[in-house]
Design a protein around this motif. Structure first.
Motif, PDB file in Angstrom:
ATOM      1  N   GLY A 100       0.914  -1.532  -0.335  1.00 44.56           N
ATOM      2  CA  GLY A 100      -0.058   0.247  -0.309  1.00 44.56           C
ATOM      3  C   GLY A 100       0.505   1.314  -0.049  1.00 44.56           C
ATOM      4  N   PHE A 101       1.807   2.029   0.628  1.00 43.63           N
ATOM      5  CA  PHE A 101       2.955   2.924   1.132  1.00 43.63           C
ATOM      6  C   PHE A 101       3.382   2.889  -0.374  1.00 43.63           C
ATOM      7  CE2 PHE A 101       7.439   3.752   1.093  1.00 43.63           C
ATOM      8  CZ  PHE A 101       7.207   5.914   2.064  1.00 43.63           C
ATOM      9  N   ALA A 102       3.796   1.265  -1.186  1.00 42.82           N
ATOM     10  CA  ALA A 102       4.538   1.846  -2.448  1.00 42.82           C
ATOM     11  C   ALA A 102       3.973   2.416  -3.656  1.00 42.82           C
ATOM     12  CB  ALA A 102       5.515   0.459  -2.154  1.00 42.82           C
ATOM     13  N   ALA A 103       2.799   1.847  -3.719  1.00 41.57           N
ATOM     14  CA  ALA A 103       1.735   2.250  -4.109  1.00 41.57           C
ATOM     15  C   ALA A 103       1.267   3.812  -4.188  1.00 41.57           C
ATOM     16  CB  ALA A 103       0.138   1.331  -4.453  1.00 41.57           C
ATOM     17  N   SER A 104       1.208   4.135  -2.946  1.00 46.05           N
ATOM     18  CA  SER A 104       0.944   5.275  -2.861  1.00 46.05           C
ATOM     19  C   SER A 104       2.472   6.530  -3.254  1.00 46.05           C
ATOM     20  CB  SER A 104       0.562   6.453  -1.167  1.00 46.05           C
ATOM     21  OG  SER A 104      -1.056   5.327  -0.712  1.00 46.05           O
ATOM     22  N   LEU A 105       3.574   5.663  -2.924  1.00 43.12           N
ATOM     23  CA  LEU A 105       4.742   6.686  -3.148  1.00 43.12           C
ATOM     24  C   LEU A 105       4.345   6.910  -5.030  1.00 43.12           C
ATOM     25  CD1 LEU A 105       8.433   5.780  -1.417  1.00 43.12           C
ATOM     26  CD2 LEU A 105       7.658   6.541  -4.322  1.00 43.12           C
ATOM     27  N   ALA A 106       4.771   5.489  -5.366  1.00 40.97           N
ATOM     28  CA  ALA A 106       4.249   5.326  -7.095  1.00 40.97           C
ATOM     29  C   ALA A 106       3.347   6.796  -7.247  1.00 40.97           C
ATOM     30  CB  ALA A 106       3.524   4.153  -7.610  1.00 40.97           C
ATOM     31  N   ASP A 107       2.099   7.036  -7.473  1.00 48.32           N
ATOM     32  CA  ASP A 107       1.077   7.168  -6.945  1.00 48.32           C
ATOM     33  C   ASP A 107       1.885   9.178  -7.085  1.00 48.32           C
ATOM     34  OD1 ASP A 107      -1.246   5.354  -7.535  1.00 48.32           O
ATOM     35  OD2 ASP A 107      -1.844   6.537  -5.341  1.00 48.32           O
ATOM     36  N   ALA A 108       2.466   9.517  -6.247  1.00 52.20           N
ATOM     37  CA  ALA A 108       2.770  10.571  -6.417  1.00 52.20           C
ATOM     38  C   ALA A 108       4.138  10.744  -6.949  1.00 52.20           C
ATOM     39  CB  ALA A 108       3.861  10.543  -4.513  1.00 52.20           C
ATOM     40  N   GLU A 109       4.794   9.969  -7.774  1.00 53.10           N
ATOM     41  CA  GLU A 109       5.776   9.575  -8.287  1.00 53.10           C
ATOM     42  C   GLU A 109       4.769  10.494  -9.934  1.00 53.10           C
ATOM     43  OE1 GLU A 109       9.898   7.683  -8.913  1.00 53.10           O
ATOM     44  OE2 GLU A 109       8.377   7.126  -8.700  1.00 53.10           O
ATOM     45  N   ALA A 110       4.373   9.509  -9.465  1.00 54.74           N
ATOM     46  CA  ALA A 110       3.519   9.738 -11.795  1.00 54.74           C
ATOM     47  C   ALA A 110       2.616  10.699 -11.803  1.00 54.74           C
ATOM     48  CB  ALA A 110       2.063   8.608 -11.706  1.00 54.74           C
ATOM     49  N   LEU A 111       2.306  11.300 -10.155  1.00 56.68           N
ATOM     50  CA  LEU A 111       1.201  12.839 -10.805  1.00 56.68           C
ATOM     51  C   LEU A 111       2.449  13.815 -10.883  1.00 56.68           C
ATOM     52  CD1 LEU A 111      -1.739  14.438 -10.681  1.00 56.68           C
ATOM     53  CD2 LEU A 111      -1.537  14.402  -8.225  1.00 56.68           C
ATOM     54  N   GLY A 112       3.556  14.135 -10.046  1.00 59.17           N
ATOM     55  CA  GLY A 112       4.512  14.955  -9.943  1.00 59.17           C
ATOM     56  C   GLY A 112       5.064  14.932 -11.214  1.00 59.17           C
ATOM     57  N   ARG A 113       5.255  13.961 -11.911  1.00 65.63           N
ATOM     58  CA  ARG A 113       5.875  13.737 -13.662  1.00 65.63           C
ATOM     59  C   ARG A 113       4.964  13.926 -14.755  1.00 65.63           C
ATOM     60  NH1 ARG A 113       7.508   8.476 -12.931  1.00 65.63           N
ATOM     61  NH2 ARG A 113       5.209   8.039 -13.385  1.00 65.63           N
ATOM     62  N   ALA A 114       3.292  13.531 -13.948  1.00 64.92           N
ATOM     63  CA  ALA A 114       2.600  14.271 -15.148  1.00 64.92           C
ATOM     64  C   ALA A 114       2.212  15.428 -15.481  1.00 64.92           C
ATOM     65  CB  ALA A 114       0.803  13.119 -15.084  1.00 64.92           C
ATOM     66  N   THR A 115       2.371  15.838 -13.971  1.00 67.16           N
ATOM     67  CA  THR A 115       1.841  17.412 -14.473  1.00 67.16           C
ATOM     68  C   THR A 115       3.607  18.358 -14.108  1.00 67.16           C
ATOM     69  OG1 THR A 115       1.903  17.648 -12.044  1.00 67.16           O
ATOM     70  CG2 THR A 115       0.093  16.676 -12.927  1.00 67.16           C
ATOM     71  N   ALA A 116       4.187  18.370 -14.710  1.00 60.47           N
ATOM     72  CA  ALA A 116       5.261  18.722 -14.173  1.00 60.47           C
ATOM     73  C   ALA A 116       5.802  19.747 -15.655  1.00 60.47           C
ATOM     74  CB  ALA A 116       6.670  18.533 -14.759  1.00 60.47           C
ATOM     75  N   ALA A 117       5.882  21.014 -15.504  1.00 61.90           N
ATOM     76  CA  ALA A 117       5.755  22.205 -16.815  1.00 61.90           C
ATOM     77  C   ALA A 117       3.903  22.092 -17.613  1.00 61.90           C
ATOM     78  CB  ALA A 117       6.483  21.678 -17.888  1.00 61.90           C
ATOM     79  N   THR A 118       3.459  22.033 -17.013  1.00 63.64           N
ATOM     80  CA  THR A 118       1.978  21.901 -17.562  1.00 63.64           C
ATOM     81  C   THR A 118       1.396  23.019 -17.349  1.00 63.64           C
ATOM     82  OG1 THR A 118       1.678  19.218 -17.431  1.00 63.64           O
ATOM     83  CG2 THR A 118      -0.534  20.872 -17.194  1.00 63.64           C
ATOM     84  N   ASP A 119       0.781  24.122 -18.425  1.00 64.07           N
ATOM     85  CA  ASP A 119       0.013  24.507 -18.050  1.00 64.07           C
ATOM     86  C   ASP A 119      -1.744  24.655 -17.636  1.00 64.07           C
ATOM     87  OD1 ASP A 119       2.084  26.802 -19.112  1.00 64.07           O
ATOM     88  OD2 ASP A 119       1.071  26.188 -21.342  1.00 64.07           O
ATOM     89  N   ALA A 120      -2.102  25.791 -16.694  1.00 59.76           N
ATOM     90  CA  ALA A 120      -3.523  25.913 -16.210  1.00 59.76           C
ATOM     91  C   ALA A 120      -3.898  24.772 -17.219  1.00 59.76           C
ATOM     92  CB  ALA A 120      -4.475  26.752 -15.510  1.00 59.76           C
ATOM     93  N   HIS A 121      -4.647  25.261 -18.267  1.00 59.99           N
ATOM     94  CA  HIS A 121      -5.648  25.019 -18.996  1.00 59.99           C
ATOM     95  C   HIS A 121      -5.108  23.136 -19.838  1.00 59.99           C
ATOM     96  CE1 HIS A 121      -2.752  26.327 -22.179  1.00 59.99           C
ATOM     97  NE2 HIS A 121      -3.151  25.475 -23.203  1.00 59.99           N
ATOM     98  N   GLU A 122      -3.735  22.730 -19.358  1.00 59.68           N
ATOM     99  CA  GLU A 122      -3.493  21.829 -19.995  1.00 59.68           C
ATOM    100  C   GLU A 122      -4.155  20.669 -18.391  1.00 59.68           C
ATOM    101  OE1 GLU A 122       0.485  22.093 -20.810  1.00 59.68           O
ATOM    102  OE2 GLU A 122       0.138  22.641 -23.225  1.00 59.68           O
ATOM    103  N   VAL A 123      -4.226  21.348 -17.577  1.00 66.24           N
ATOM    104  CA  VAL A 123      -4.206  20.411 -16.452  1.00 66.24           C
ATOM    105  C   VAL A 123      -5.078  18.977 -16.698  1.00 66.24           C
ATOM    106  CG1 VAL A 123      -4.698  20.122 -14.006  1.00 66.24           C
ATOM    107  CG2 VAL A 123      -3.375  22.084 -14.813  1.00 66.24           C
TER     108      VAL A 123
END
Length: 358
Positions: free
Chosen positions: A303-326
């Motif tokens: 469970g903890f590893a999955a939560s860490l993977a969520d955080a990592e994936a969300l940070g990666r997906a939204t990096a350098a993202t404009d507001a309209h692209e969210v």
């Protein structure tokens, strides 16, 4: 961000590292307690958080786990304390405790969360990290908002070595099964993180499918939904006596000794286990992480590893993202994490069905 438990704090730090300004709304106070322990792999934290935040987090963890690449047990409380300290130090994160969120919403341009004081916080996206009874999940998946009771409870405690007398100290995780009960026992270092003989601790987690009547009588479970965990004062005296007798019956030393010590100190908590298999993680500008997104039985150990993977994936997906692209970035996050999350929950469901006798 709704929720400042482990998933919420990790995700906040990941988003702040990706350049976002993050507001975290947490219903509880800054001081949190839990008898749970979990396996943490320090290199994973370093990869997620970066060197600066990791340098704050790792000293809070057990000495053994901080110095070894393998995942060793650390207390939930120590990890939460470290992540909270790192978030408090980050200029891009604002932590608001005692701020229960009562409503969330969105339109095409923004998302918002309203607290019980009437304050409304607005942002480009809203992250639900508010646990297995997630309010944000109800907005993301209104057709199936609730995690389901898995049919058993997990008793938890931590005993100090000095209260156990002369016992043979275990060297690692011990898994025991007896008469429809299951026990996970694990050694922990002293509270200062050092393995000092005489000051170490034993943690234990007892899976029990025989107390469902009690859970329903006291309102911890209603229908198929878990309403709350049990703190020390929620547990009836007769149940403490039954647990002590069961510890002597089912478990050898040092685990029976540790359990009875915890019972005598009334230092026992109980968590009715929920499971949630997600169909989606995202709706527009709303996104779920951690137990808000997926709730596996703790028996998966992931469970903890999955939560860490969520955080990592969300940070990666939204990096350098404009507001309209969210919204598009959040769909990329869902594509990355939905199937692994479903596989994790499914991997534990066969155990739950077998163990709970359903």
């Amino acid at each position: 961000m709704v929720g400042a438990s482990l998933a919420g704090l990790m995700t906040s730090l990941a988003l702040a590292r990706a350049g976002w300004q993050v507001t975290v709304l947490e219903r509880a106070g800054a001081r949190r307690s839990s008898s749970a322990a979990l396996a943490v792999d320090p290199p994973d934290l370093v990869r997620l958080l970066g060197q600066e935040a990791s340098a704050t987090v790792l000293p809070h963890l057990a000495h053994d786990a901080a110095d070894v690449s393998g995942g060793l047990p650390v207390t939930w409380q120590a990890l939460h304390s470290g992540l909270q300290a790192a978030a408090a130090e980050h200029s891009g994160i604002r932590l608001h405790h005692h701020s229960p969120v009562v409503e969330v919403g969105q339109d095409a341009r923004q998302a918002w969360a309203a607290t019980n004081t009437g304050a409304v916080h607005v942002g480009d996206l809203l992250v639900g990290a508010d646990g297995y009874r997630s309010l944000v999940r109800a907005a993301v998946a209104p057709d199936r908002p609730d995690a389901r009771f898995a049919g058993y409870v997990l008793w938890l405690g931590v005993a100090d070595e000095q209260g156990l007398g002369s016992v043979r100290w275990p060297t690692g995780l011990d898994i025991r099964s007896s008469g429809g009960h299951l026990l996970l026992g694990y050694p922990l270092p002293a509270p200062d993180g050092l393995p000092t003989v005489g000051s170490r601790r034993l943690g234990w987690a007892w899976y029990d499918a025989s107390r469902n009547g009690l859970l329903r009588r006291i309102g911890a479970v209603e229908g198929s939904v878990v309403q709350h965990s049990l703190r020390e004062t929620d547990i009836p005296e007769e149940t403490y006596a039954e647990l002590a007798a069961g510890a002597r019956q089912h478990w050898p030393a040092p685990w029976s000794t540790a359990i009875i010590d915890s019972i005598e100190r009334r230092a026992v908590t109980a968590t009715p286990i929920s499971e949630y298999l997600p169909d989606r993680l995202v709706a527009g500008r709303l996104v779920l992480v951690g137990d808000a997104a997926h709730v596996p039985t703790p028996m998966t150990g992931s469970g903890f590893a999955a939560s860490l993977a969520d955080a990592e994936a969300l940070g990666r997906a939204t990096a350098a993202t404009d507001a309209h692209e969210v919204p598009v970035a959040l769909l990329e996050y869902e594509q990355d994490r939905l199937q692994p999350a479903r596989s994790l929950v499914k991997s534990g469901q066969s155990f739950s069905r077998s163990f709970a006798g359903r």
